[in-house]
Every structure is written in structure tokens, then in C-alpha cells.
Design a protein around this motif. Structure first.
Motif, mmCIF file in Angstrom:
data_model
loop_
_atom_site.group_PDB
_atom_site.id
_atom_site.type_symbol
_atom_site.label_atom_id
_atom_site.label_comp_id
_atom_site.label_asym_id
_atom_site.label_seq_id
_atom_site.Cartn_x
_atom_site.Cartn_y
_atom_site.Cartn_z
ATOM 1 N N ALA A 179 0.816 -1.223 0.000
ATOM 2 C CA ALA A 179 0.000 0.000 0.000
ATOM 3 C C ALA A 179 0.846 1.269 0.000
ATOM 4 O O ALA A 179 0.412 2.288 -0.535
ATOM 5 N N LEU A 180 2.014 1.230 0.612
ATOM 6 C CA LEU A 180 2.854 2.431 0.672
ATOM 7 C C LEU A 180 4.053 2.310 -0.265
ATOM 8 O O LEU A 180 4.273 3.173 -1.115
ATOM 9 N N GLY A 181 4.822 1.228 -0.116
ATOM 10 C CA GLY A 181 6.001 1.067 -0.962
ATOM 11 C C GLY A 181 5.657 0.994 -2.433
ATOM 12 O O GLY A 181 6.269 1.679 -3.263
ATOM 13 N N LEU A 182 4.669 0.166 -2.766
ATOM 14 C CA LEU A 182 4.300 0.019 -4.176
ATOM 15 C C LEU A 182 3.704 1.299 -4.738
ATOM 16 O O LEU A 182 3.941 1.642 -5.907
ATOM 17 N N VAL A 183 2.932 2.024 -3.925
ATOM 18 C CA VAL A 183 2.361 3.287 -4.407
ATOM 19 C C VAL A 183 3.462 4.294 -4.724
ATOM 20 O O VAL A 183 3.455 4.939 -5.789
ATOM 21 N N LEU A 184 4.427 4.443 -3.831
ATOM 22 C CA LEU A 184 5.524 5.392 -4.078
ATOM 23 C C LEU A 184 6.329 4.973 -5.308
ATOM 24 O O LEU A 184 6.696 5.812 -6.142
ATOM 25 N N LEU A 185 6.608 3.665 -5.426
ATOM 26 C CA LEU A 185 7.330 3.177 -6.605
ATOM 27 C C LEU A 185 6.531 3.445 -7.875
ATOM 28 O O LEU A 185 7.088 3.860 -8.904
ATOM 29 N N THR A 186 5.206 3.220 -7.810
ATOM 30 C CA THR A 186 4.348 3.436 -8.980
ATOM 31 C C THR A 186 4.312 4.906 -9.372
ATOM 32 O O THR A 186 4.424 5.247 -10.559
ATOM 33 N N VAL A 187 4.149 5.794 -8.376
ATOM 34 C CA VAL A 187 4.066 7.225 -8.674
ATOM 35 C C VAL A 187 5.363 7.716 -9.317
ATOM 36 O O VAL A 187 5.343 8.409 -10.336
ATOM 37 N N ILE A 188 6.499 7.322 -8.730
ATOM 38 C CA ILE A 188 7.780 7.803 -9.259
ATOM 39 C C ILE A 188 8.114 7.125 -10.594
ATOM 40 O O ILE A 188 8.386 7.780 -11.599
ATOM 41 N N GLY A 189 8.047 5.778 -10.596
ATOM 42 C CA GLY A 189 8.420 5.044 -11.806
ATOM 43 C C GLY A 189 7.496 5.331 -12.975
ATOM 44 O O GLY A 189 7.959 5.664 -14.084
ATOM 45 N N MET A 190 6.175 5.224 -12.752
ATOM 46 C CA MET A 190 5.228 5.451 -13.851
ATOM 47 C C MET A 190 5.162 6.925 -14.226
ATOM 48 O O MET A 190 4.898 7.265 -15.378
ATOM 49 N N GLY A 191 5.400 7.826 -13.246
ATOM 50 C CA GLY A 191 5.407 9.259 -13.571
ATOM 51 C C GLY A 191 6.482 9.592 -14.583
ATOM 52 O O GLY A 191 6.216 10.245 -15.606
ATOM 53 N N LEU A 209 5.660 16.921 -16.409
ATOM 54 C CA LEU A 209 6.066 15.902 -15.436
ATOM 55 C C LEU A 209 5.134 15.869 -14.231
ATOM 56 O O LEU A 209 4.778 14.791 -13.749
ATOM 57 N N ALA A 210 4.717 17.046 -13.727
ATOM 58 C CA ALA A 210 3.834 17.081 -12.559
ATOM 59 C C ALA A 210 2.486 16.426 -12.875
ATOM 60 O O ALA A 210 1.914 15.711 -12.036
ATOM 61 N N VAL A 211 1.965 16.638 -14.097
ATOM 62 C CA VAL A 211 0.692 16.021 -14.493
ATOM 63 C C VAL A 211 0.879 14.513 -14.671
ATOM 64 O O VAL A 211 -0.008 13.716 -14.328
ATOM 65 N N ALA A 212 2.052 14.100 -15.184
ATOM 66 C CA ALA A 212 2.345 12.670 -15.312
ATOM 67 C C ALA A 212 2.385 12.010 -13.937
ATOM 68 O O ALA A 212 1.884 10.893 -13.750
ATOM 69 N N PHE A 213 2.987 12.702 -12.945
ATOM 70 C CA PHE A 213 2.981 12.172 -11.580
ATOM 71 C C PHE A 213 1.548 12.097 -11.039
ATOM 72 O O PHE A 213 1.196 11.152 -10.317
ATOM 73 N N ALA A 214 0.716 13.098 -11.365
ATOM 74 C CA ALA A 214 -0.674 13.082 -10.917
ATOM 75 C C ALA A 214 -1.413 11.885 -11.514
ATOM 76 O O ALA A 214 -2.180 11.189 -10.821
ATOM 77 N N LEU A 215 -1.196 11.621 -12.806
ATOM 78 C CA LEU A 215 -1.833 10.474 -13.452
ATOM 79 C C LEU A 215 -1.334 9.170 -12.826
ATOM 80 O O LEU A 215 -2.126 8.249 -12.562
ATOM 81 N N ALA A 216 -0.025 9.079 -12.570
ATOM 82 C CA ALA A 216 0.523 7.881 -11.935
ATOM 83 C C ALA A 216 -0.070 7.687 -10.539
ATOM 84 O O ALA A 216 -0.317 6.552 -10.105
ATOM 85 N N ALA A 217 -0.319 8.793 -9.829
ATOM 86 C CA ALA A 217 -0.888 8.706 -8.477
ATOM 87 C C ALA A 217 -2.317 8.177 -8.510
ATOM 88 O O ALA A 217 -2.712 7.384 -7.648
#
Length: 536
Positions: free
Chosen positions: A81-93, A105-113
Motif C-alpha cells: 500500500a505504501l512502498g508500491l504506491v511510491l514506486l508506482t508514482v515515481i516510476g510510472m510518472g 512531469l507534474a501532471v504525469a505524476f498526478a496520473l501515476a498517483a
């Protein structure tokens, strides 16, 4: 009204279909039909949408999630719930920004979030015909409860970065501590204050079922609004309020009729809100697809098929990250439990694959992406907003389709590690409560007999009342556990036969008007309670 009607039809429609199609996909299809066949459109105000839909759903998830099972697998749940979310936001962003340079980039991070949270309700609908192992479902529920909050908090920071054009990791970390800590504290305090006040009023002036139910519906909205007013996370406040509700209810119990009606009301609210979110996605699809040519132009391409390629690339990236993280997390968990010995089985690839495909995106993803601001601070349109909504909608649909095909195949015959039996714990609780009931009846019987002239009357009545409890104790002490279970099963079967015969006869009496409506309603209610008890 059309949206609510579509939610009603979707429940029956999904069961009527010859193949196992998840209810959310049926709801999306019905929403698309409404969008194509009517000239009406639902204008989604981002803040209002977030406020109306998320607090009650997250509150209910926090309230109903099994706390013991969550604590048992807490390390695995937190890693997901925490580790995978942070990895997803950063990696997919970074991946989305690299793939679509036109998206800031900020919108890409928002979409990844927004695509990081998972939806266990959609998973349950998919696996309705192939039962999910209980422990796996508990992990998925716990992960969803926490990653909804963590993903939406990350979304909040990404939107702030997009609006201000700046981002500081140190400031964000401090802000996160306040947003998370104050949000959770607000949810806990609001729930405790409301339940204490409610219990105080009830003790002095009695309980009114309707107002008690309404109070429970208002708690998540109150916690959310107060937290947002304090510039904390309203999402985390709603989750914390739901978790606290479990413990607050233990010490301040409502009447049985209030709890039963409240459960029914909350079941309806959950079904309606989840359904409306998916129907709304379908209703928005024609407009989203209609603007696909304009949206794809933002990416520098001409063909709308590029959008489908982007959706598949994002789904593949999310799946790869989740598979690697689940594999690593499960192996770390096994290493911790093994403690140097080699008696713990390694997780098979099917288990890892099933956990990976179970990361279906659903209601929270859609609710999050439509909260992207319409305009920047200077009044200009928010960059790539339509593109982000299109991609998020595509990820939801693609993940639902993939999971509906893969999960039944992977789950068939899949077994989780053996769980310790809870039969002994259940028997102990039943015996303890029965013994307490017998002692209380005996005390009350003696007190009544002392104040009246006919003690035999009270002795006979007490014996009849205690007989049920003595039978319960004898069944669980005189028989082997297997025998006791079989007796319970037969007893339940026979009682249900009797209840159904009572109901059939009652129906005849009502039709012939041998009894009045008030008597009929009272007896029908008693039969409903008896049938619900034995079915449960």
C-alpha cells in the motif's frame, strides 16, 4: 435518475449474462448507452465529486475491514500500500512523461498517483464465480484501504506542483507528516466525539433508529470537512474515522434493530455510490472518445490508435511493477517468518500472478482523476487534463478486462498457506456467552420468585429459557468438533425448513385476510430475523 436506474439494472444484468462479466464493466456499458442515447450530460465538479463519493466509501471500508486479519498481514499490506504506491508514482510518472513529452512531469505524476490505488470491490465482482482465498482477499482489502489514501495524498502533492510550478522534497515530506498525521487524528477525534455524544443522549432520552443511522452517514463527511479546513487530508480522516468506528461501537452498542437497519442502509449506499461511479465513467466515454482526435493532437500524433497504445503501455508498466513488487514482498515475508529454517514454502508463480492481476483499478482512480483542476491559477486550462482522464479511463477498462480473463484461470484450484482453524475459538466464545446467559436467567428468575407467590411458575419459565443455552453447551462439550459441526448444519437446515413452512402458512393467512396487517408485519419481521440468523 437514469444513472441510478442503470445501477439497478446492472446488478441483475451481470447475473443474467451466460459468461462471467464483472458488474463494473456492465455498468460502464450501460453508462455509455445513456451517454449516446440522451442529450443530457453530467457536469462533474471536481471538488464536489470528491466530497460526495469518496468519504462514505473509504469510511465504510475502514469500518468493515477485518482488523485481526489486517494486523496479521500488516507488513505485506504496508509494503503493497505504501512502498508500491511510491514506486508506482515515481516510476510510472517518469515513464509516462518520457512516453508522452507533451504531458508535463507534474501532471504525469498526478496520473501515476490516480492509477496506483486498487479496487477490491471490482476484484470481488470479477472472481464471483471463482472464490478468492480468504487470506488473499484480506490482503487486497487492506492494501486498497491504505493505498487509496496514500495514492490520493500523492495526487494532492502532484496537483500542487503542477499549479505552482515548483516542488521541494523537504517541504513535501514535512507537509506530508502534517497532512497524514492531522488527517488521521481528525478522523479519530470526530468519531469518538460523535459516538460519545450519541451514547450520552441515548442513555438519558432513549434511542431513535433513524437519527442513529443518519449520524453514522454524516460522520465521514464531518471528518472530511474538518480535516480539509485544517489543511490536512480529508481522505485519511475518513479512513481513520471508519477504523475508529469499529472500536467505538464495541463500548457504545446501538440497539439490535438499529444495527440491522444501519447495515442495510450502508449496503445500499455502497452499492449505489460504487455503481454510479462506473456508470458515470461510461456516460463520459462518448465525450472522451469524441475528443480523442483533439486529445491525441496534444501528443504530436495524428492517429487515435496512439491513445490505445499509451493505455496498453501504462497497463503493462503497472503490471510489471506490481509483479516484481509482489514477488519481492512475498519473499521478504517468507524470509522474516522462516527465521533461518527451510520449512516455509516459496510462493508459486500463480499466486504472484494472481496478486498482480488482482490490482484492478476502479472507482477511486476515476474519482481521483476527475478532481484534476479545470484551470491553472492564472485562468489558463490545466495542461493535458483531457488526456489524463482518457488514459485513466482506459487503464480502468483494460485492467478490468484483463483481470476478468486472467483471474478465474489463475484462481482455479489456487490454495493459500494453511490457516489455523477458528472452530475452537468459536466454540469457546459460544460456551462462555451461553454460561453467562444461564447465570443471568437464574438470578433474574430467583429475584422474580421472591417477589411473587407462585415460584413454580418462574422456575418452569426459567428452565425453558435456559434449555436452549444448555443444549448449546452440551453440543460443544460432549461431541467431537466434526460431530458438532454436522449437528449445527443439520439443525440449521431443519430450522430453515420450519421457517419456510411458517412463511408459506403466514402468506395464506394474509391472502385470506384471517389476520390483520399489523400482526402480519410483526410475524413477517420475526421470520425474516430467524431466516437471516440461520443463513448467516
Amino acid at each position: 435518475m437514469f444513472l441510478l436506474l442503470a445501477v439497478v439494472v446492472s446488478g441483475a444484468g451481470a447475473r443474467m449474462l451466460p459468461v462471467a462479466i464483472p458488474t463494473p464493466l456492465v455498468q460502464i456499458a450501460l453508462g455509455a448507452l445513456i451517454g449516446l442515447s440522451t442529450s443530457y450530460r453530467v457536469e462533474l465538479d471536481p471538488e464536489l465529486f470528491l466530497f460526495l463519493f469518496l468519504p462514505p466509501l473509504l469510511f465504510l471500508d475502514g469500518w468493515r475491514i477485518p482488523k485481526d486479519e489486517l494486523l496479521k498481514d500488516l507488513p505485506t499490506v504496508v509494503e503493497l500500500a505504501l512502498g508500491l504506491v511510491l514506486l508506482t508514482v515515481i516510476g510510472m510518472g517518469f515513464f509516462i512523461h518520457w512516453m508522452i513529452p507533451a504531458m508535463p512531469l507534474a501532471v504525469a505524476f498526478a496520473l501515476a498517483a490516480v492509477v496506483s490505488p486498487t479496487d477490491p470491490i471490482a476484484v470481488s465482482a470479477i472472481a464471483a464465480r471463482v472464490p478468492i482465498p480468504k487470506r488473499m482477499m484480506h490482503i487486497l482489502e487492506g492494501e486498497s484501504l491504505l493505498n487509496d489514501a496514500s495514492g490520493l495524498v500523492c495526487l494532492r502533492f502532484a496537483i500542487a506542483a503542477a499549479l505552482t510550478g515548483s516542488f521541494s522534497a523537504g517541504t513535501a515530506a514535512l507537509n506530508f507528516l502534517w497532512v497524514a498525521g492531522a488527517g488521521m487524528a481528525t478522523g479519530v477525534l470526530v468519531t469518538l466525539a460523535v459516538t460519545r455524544a450519541k451514547a450520552w443522549v441515548t442513555r438519558r432520552w432513549g434511542e431513535e433508529t433513524g437519527s442513529q443511522i443518519l449520524v453514522s452517514l454524516l460522520i465521514p463527511f464531518g471528518a472530511y470537512l474538518l480535516a480539509e479546513h485544517l489543511h490536512a487530508s480529508g481522505i485519511l480522516a475518513a479512513v481513520a474515522a471508519g477504523v475508529t468506528m469499529t472500536y467505538a461501537e464495541i463500548s457504545r452498542q446501538a440497539m439490535a434493530v438499529t444495527r440491522m437497519r444501519r447495515n442495510s442502509v450502508w449496503d445500499t449506499v455502497q452499492f449505489a455510490l460504487n455503481g454510479i461511479i462506473f456508470v458515470l465513467l461510461g456516460e463520459q466515454l462518448p465525450a472522451i472518445l469524441g475528443g480523442a482526435q483533439r486529445t491525441v493532437a496534444l501528443t504530436g500524433h495524428g492517429s487515435p490508435w496512439w491513445l490505445a497504445a499509451y493505455v496498453l503501455a501504462i497497463v503493462a508498466g503497472l503490471g510489471a511493477l506490481r509483479f516484481l513488487w509482489v514477488w519481492t514482498s512475498l519473499h521478504l515475508t517468507i524470509l522474516r517468518k522462516r527465521g533461518g529454517s527451510d520449512d516455509t514454502d516459496n510462493p508459486g508463480w500463480r499466486l504472484v500472478a494472481a496478486m498482480s492481476f488482482a490490482g484492478v483499478r476502479g472507482a477511486i482512480t476515476l474519482a481521483g482523476v476527475v478532481t484534476l483542476p479545470l484551470t491553472m491559477g492564472d485562468g489558463s486550462p490545466f495542461p493535458a487534463r483531457d488526456l489524463a482522464i482518457f488514459l485513466a479511463a482506459g487503464v480502468i477498462i483494460a485492467s478490468l478486462l484483463l483481470a476478468s480473463i486472467a483471474l478465474p484461470i489463475l484462481l482455479k484450484g489456487l490454495t493459500m498457506p494453511q490457516e489455523p482453524s477458528k472452530l475452537a475459538e468459536e466454540d469457546m466464545a459460544r460456551i462462555a456467552t451461553a454460561e453467562a446467559a444461564i447465570r443471568a436467567i437464574e438470578r433474574h428468575q430467583h429475584a422474580l420468585a421472591e417477589d411473587h407467590d407462585d415460584p413454580d411458575l418462574y422456575a418452569a419459565a426459567g428452565a425453558r429459557a435456559m434449555e436452549v443455552y444448555r443444549d448449546r453447551i452440551e453440543a460443544r462439550t460432549a461431541n467431537a468438533p466434526g460431530q458438532s459441526r454436522e449437528q449445527d448444519r443439520l439443525n440449521t437446515e431443519l430450522r430453515l425448513v420450519g421457517v419456510r413452512a411458517e412463511r408459506a402458512r403466514l402468506t395464506e393467512l394474509i391472502r385470506t385476510r384471517a389476520i390483520g396487517s399489523e400482526t402480519a408485519r410483526k410475524l413477517a419481521r420475526e421470520l425474516d430475523l430467524a431466516e437471516a440468523r440461520h443463513h448467516g
